[in-house]
Structures are given as structure tokens and as C-alpha cells.
Design a protein around this motif. Sequence first.
Motif, mmCIF file in Angstrom:
data_model
loop_
_atom_site.group_PDB
_atom_site.id
_atom_site.type_symbol
_atom_site.label_atom_id
_atom_site.label_comp_id
_atom_site.label_asym_id
_atom_site.label_seq_id
_atom_site.Cartn_x
_atom_site.Cartn_y
_atom_site.Cartn_z
ATOM 1 N N GLN A 36 16.005 23.730 -21.603
ATOM 2 C CA GLN A 36 15.837 22.916 -23.110
ATOM 3 C C GLN A 36 16.303 24.504 -23.855
ATOM 4 N N LEU A 44 19.652 16.312 -19.945
ATOM 5 C CA LEU A 44 17.907 15.749 -19.471
ATOM 6 C C LEU A 44 17.516 16.297 -19.998
ATOM 7 N N VAL A 76 16.023 14.789 -22.810
ATOM 8 C CA VAL A 76 15.211 13.870 -22.638
ATOM 9 C C VAL A 76 14.349 13.829 -21.996
ATOM 10 N N GLY A 132 19.922 11.302 -20.410
ATOM 11 C CA GLY A 132 20.639 12.360 -20.358
ATOM 12 C C GLY A 132 21.954 12.944 -20.881
#
Length: 106
Positions: free
Chosen positions: A54, A23, A26, A16
Motif C-alpha cells: 500500500q 487492491l 482494499v 481494487g
Amino acid sequence: DLLLRVLALAGVLLAGTQVEYGLPGVLLAPAFWWALREPRPLPYLLLIGVDIAQNFPWIVSPFALLALPLPFLITRVPANVPRSGRFPWLFYPVHLLILALLDRFI
């Protein structure tokens, strides 16, 4: 088994810090995998939380909000999406092209 899980978690945390998406990027693939594998509330909530993390701050976009139910819909529709062959190699650049066009014209 516990050692393998600890090593996997360490790998995810380390990865990440090394990728553009961080992160949440990922964690997005395993969260989606879990939601597809076990269609229960907890995997869906985790997937939506990772997706929001995200895409923050763009999640306030109306289009991003409209996309939130997609994981629920995707898991309800039986589909045989190939995991090898040409599809994965074509999907990624084509979807980036579509996103770039949407960004340019919207």
C-alpha cells in the motif's frame, strides 16, 4: 459457503480497480481485521505485506519503517475503540489533517 467466498473475492478484486488506493488499500482493512482477530504470525505477515504494498515506494521512509511494529503492539493492548458514534467520523478527517501537517513541516 464456497460461492459466497468466491463472490467476496471477486468483489475485492473488482473494488481494487475502482478506488484510489488500489487492491492493497482494499485488502488493508480485512488484513488488519484478521491480525486483530487471530494474533498469529501469518495474519501479521499478511498485514505487513499489504501495508508495504500500500505504501510503496514510501516504505523506505524511516517513519514508515518505524510504523511496521504497530500492528503487533496494537493487538497486544486491550482497547475499547467505539465502532459507531462520533469517533469514526472524527478519526478519519483528523488523521488526514495530521498527516498533511506532517507532510508540510517534515
